[in-house]
Design a protein around this motif. Structure first.
Motif, PDB file in Angstrom:
ATOM      1  N   LEU A   1      50.789  12.768  -9.347  1.00 55.26           N
ATOM      2  CA  LEU A   1      49.850  13.332  -8.368  1.00 55.26           C
ATOM      3  C   LEU A   1      50.403  14.641  -7.816  1.00 55.26           C
ATOM      4  CD1 LEU A   1      47.481  13.288  -6.315  1.00 55.26           C
ATOM      5  CD2 LEU A   1      48.907  11.845  -4.850  1.00 55.26           C
ATOM      6  N   GLN A   2      51.684  14.655  -7.527  1.00 58.88           N
ATOM      7  CA  GLN A   2      52.323  15.852  -6.981  1.00 58.88           C
ATOM      8  C   GLN A   2      52.229  17.018  -7.958  1.00 58.88           C
ATOM      9  OE1 GLN A   2      56.626  15.649  -6.408  1.00 58.88           O
ATOM     10  NE2 GLN A   2      56.397  16.660  -4.423  1.00 58.88           N
ATOM     11  N   LYS A   3      52.518  16.750  -9.239  1.00 58.95           N
ATOM     12  CA  LYS A   3      52.469  17.818 -10.236  1.00 58.95           C
ATOM     13  C   LYS A   3      51.048  18.334 -10.447  1.00 58.95           C
ATOM     14  CE  LYS A   3      55.224  18.536 -13.499  1.00 58.95           C
ATOM     15  NZ  LYS A   3      55.976  18.600 -14.761  1.00 58.95           N
ATOM     16  N   VAL A   4      50.091  17.405 -10.432  1.00 63.16           N
ATOM     17  CA  VAL A   4      48.690  17.814 -10.613  1.00 63.16           C
ATOM     18  C   VAL A   4      48.234  18.647  -9.420  1.00 63.16           C
ATOM     19  CG1 VAL A   4      46.318  16.981 -10.818  1.00 63.16           C
ATOM     20  CG2 VAL A   4      48.117  15.867 -12.110  1.00 63.16           C
ATOM     21  N   TYR A   5      48.584  18.212  -8.217  1.00 64.10           N
ATOM     22  CA  TYR A   5      48.175  18.945  -7.013  1.00 64.10           C
ATOM     23  C   TYR A   5      48.801  20.342  -6.980  1.00 64.10           C
ATOM     24  CZ  TYR A   5      48.102  20.545  -2.187  1.00 64.10           C
ATOM     25  OH  TYR A   5      47.948  21.315  -1.061  1.00 64.10           O
ATOM     26  N   LEU A   6      50.070  20.447  -7.354  1.00 62.63           N
ATOM     27  CA  LEU A   6      50.776  21.730  -7.319  1.00 62.63           C
ATOM     28  C   LEU A   6      50.454  22.602  -8.528  1.00 62.63           C
ATOM     29  CD1 LEU A   6      54.259  20.494  -6.016  1.00 62.63           C
ATOM     30  CD2 LEU A   6      52.460  21.658  -4.714  1.00 62.63           C
ATOM     31  N   GLU A   7      49.527  22.104  -9.355  1.00 63.17           N
ATOM     32  CA  GLU A   7      49.022  22.846 -10.521  1.00 63.17           C
ATOM     33  C   GLU A   7      50.139  23.202 -11.496  1.00 63.17           C
ATOM     34  OE1 GLU A   7      46.910  26.058  -8.603  1.00 63.17           O
ATOM     35  OE2 GLU A   7      45.045  24.913  -8.644  1.00 63.17           O
ATOM     36  N   ARG A   8      51.034  22.225 -11.687  1.00 62.54           N
ATOM     37  CA  ARG A   8      52.091  22.389 -12.676  1.00 62.54           C
ATOM     38  C   ARG A   8      51.636  21.797 -14.003  1.00 62.54           C
ATOM     39  NH1 ARG A   8      56.910  20.235  -8.708  1.00 62.54           N
ATOM     40  NH2 ARG A   8      56.948  22.043  -7.280  1.00 62.54           N
ATOM     41  N   ILE A   9      52.110  22.354 -15.076  1.00 63.99           N
ATOM     42  CA  ILE A   9      51.695  21.877 -16.402  1.00 63.99           C
ATOM     43  C   ILE A   9      52.311  20.506 -16.663  1.00 63.99           C
ATOM     44  CG2 ILE A   9      51.947  22.289 -18.884  1.00 63.99           C
ATOM     45  CD1 ILE A   9      51.612  25.275 -18.280  1.00 63.99           C
TER      46      ILE A   9
END
Length: 402
Positions: free
Chosen positions: A267-275
């Motif tokens: 969720l954190q990676k998706v929210y921070l728009e990381r690949i």
């Protein structure tokens, strides 16, 4: 009991109605105690013959319908199905009795995890007619919700939706909060099953914020609230990339409860728009339900589509432009597929950009104006410089300014 026919004929000769009912009940108790299928069927036939007054037949069959659960499961099924078949021509006269028989069979099938059969058995109850049960809003509502939940257990979202829509006509007329909660859970699961992930996420998140922990005598524990919150996160990640999904991601990311979830890192990676990388995606896929892994028309899965769209949106924040070949390599798909995905997202206004097919390049348009971009660059430079100074101070190569 040797001759069931003779015993039944003897009861016919009893003149007083109350004594007649008691005599039939005594015979019925003996049949149930002996688990005797043939005599039970004979008893049903007799109750439906012209020799037995309707008022007596209704009372006795009502009791029989309730006591069938005292038979062994297979015998219960045999007698119940026999009774339903033979009552059918006179079903208008025995609606109450048929409902009880069907409820008993549904409970039996549910215990055996025969979800579709249990749902079909309850669906056979006349919930729209003029019977007292059909006119009882609470009964009709509870049965429609139960049927929908059973169909969902069988992964049949189409039939589940049919019955939850029927329930929607009654939900506003009833104040039972436990039923209202069941309705909301069922509706969210139907949206989830139909892959309307963003709508499902909103419903799940709303359920996770339940304040009242006791409804209808049932305690709602923290584990159940955590499960629906987890479902909200999962559905949001699987939803099509775009502004609405981004808003939902922000809501979930800022909710402190989400940090305790197992799927919080993704969720954190998706929210921070990381690949997202393959190992992370595979770990997330293991937590998904069967319908969330279903194949789409192009042979990819729902998760594949969600990850490709997310990574493309992330790439649009990192690059000013990129060739089809490079984008395909970044997303792990063919160059022409990457072009199609980008074209669809741009046309649906889920991503800003233009496609140069002659040069085979995608140009991304960010919403940040020049002044904001300049501010961001200065802020990034200051943060980087601060990190360097912190590192130097930790090594003792420079005194800390006072």
């Amino acid at each position: 009991m040797g001759d069931m026919g003779a015993a039944l004929r003897a009861v016919v000769g009893v003149a007083e109605p109350k004594a007649k009912v008691e005599a039939y009940r005594a015979l019925l108790a003996d049949v149930i105690a002996r688990n005797d299928v043939e005599h039970a069927k004979q008893f049903v036939d007799h109750m439906l013959c012209e020799d037995v007054p309707l008022v007596v037949a209704r009372q006795v069959l009502q009791q029989m319908a309730g006591e069938l659960r005292g038979l062994q499961p297979e015998q219960h099924k045999a007698v119940a199905h026999y009774a339903l078949t033979h009552i059918q021509p006179r079903v208008v006269s025995f609606e109450e009795q048929v409902a009880v028989i069907r409820e008993g069979l549904a409970l039996l099938y549910e215990g055996e995890e025969e979800w579709a059969k249990a749902a079909q058995m309850l669906a056979g109850i006349d919930l729209d007619g003029g019977s007292s049960r059909g006119q009882d809003v609470a009964y009709r509502l509870s049965k429609c919700i139960k049927i929908a939940l059973l169909y969902l257990e069988d992964d049949d979202a189409v039939n589940a939706e049919t019955y939850i829509k029927k329930a929607s006509f009654d939900i506003g007329q009833h104040s039972d909060q436990a039923l209202a909660l069941q309705y909301k859970v069922c509706y969210a699961r139907i949206l989830d099953s139909k892959r309307k992930f963003l709508e499902a996420a909103l419903k799940y998140y709303d359920l996770s914020q339940l304040d009242q922990r006791e409804l209808g005598g049932k305690q709602v524990d923290e584990g159940e609230l955590e499960a629906v919150l987890n479902a909200a996160v999962t559905c949001t990640i699987l939803a099509a990339a775009g502004p609405q999904r981004s808003r939902m991601l922000a809501t979930l990311y800022k909710d402190e409860r989400c940090s305790q979830l197992k799927i919080y890192p993704i969720l954190q990676k998706v929210y921070l728009e990381r690949i997202l990388r393959s190992p992370e995606v595979q770990a997330f896929a293991e937590e998904l339900k069967p319908h969330q892994k279903a194949l789409l028309a192009d042979g990819s899965t729902v998760l594949d589509r969600a990850v490709i769209e997310h990574n493309l949106l992330s790439a649009s924040k990192l690059y000013t432009n990129i060739s089809f070949e490079e984008l395909g390599a970044l997303l792990g798909i063919a160059a022409h597929t990457a072009e199609k995905v980008a074209a669809r997202m741009i046309s649906e206004d889920r991503m800003k950009g233009t496609i140069d097919q002659v040069e085979a390049v995608i140009h991304f348009d960010n919403d940040i104006d020049d002044l904001q971009q300049w501010d961001h660059q200065i802020a990034s430079l200051c943060h980087a410089l601060n990190d360097i100074l912190d590192g130097v101070v930790k090594k003792g190569a420079m005194p800390v300014p006072v």
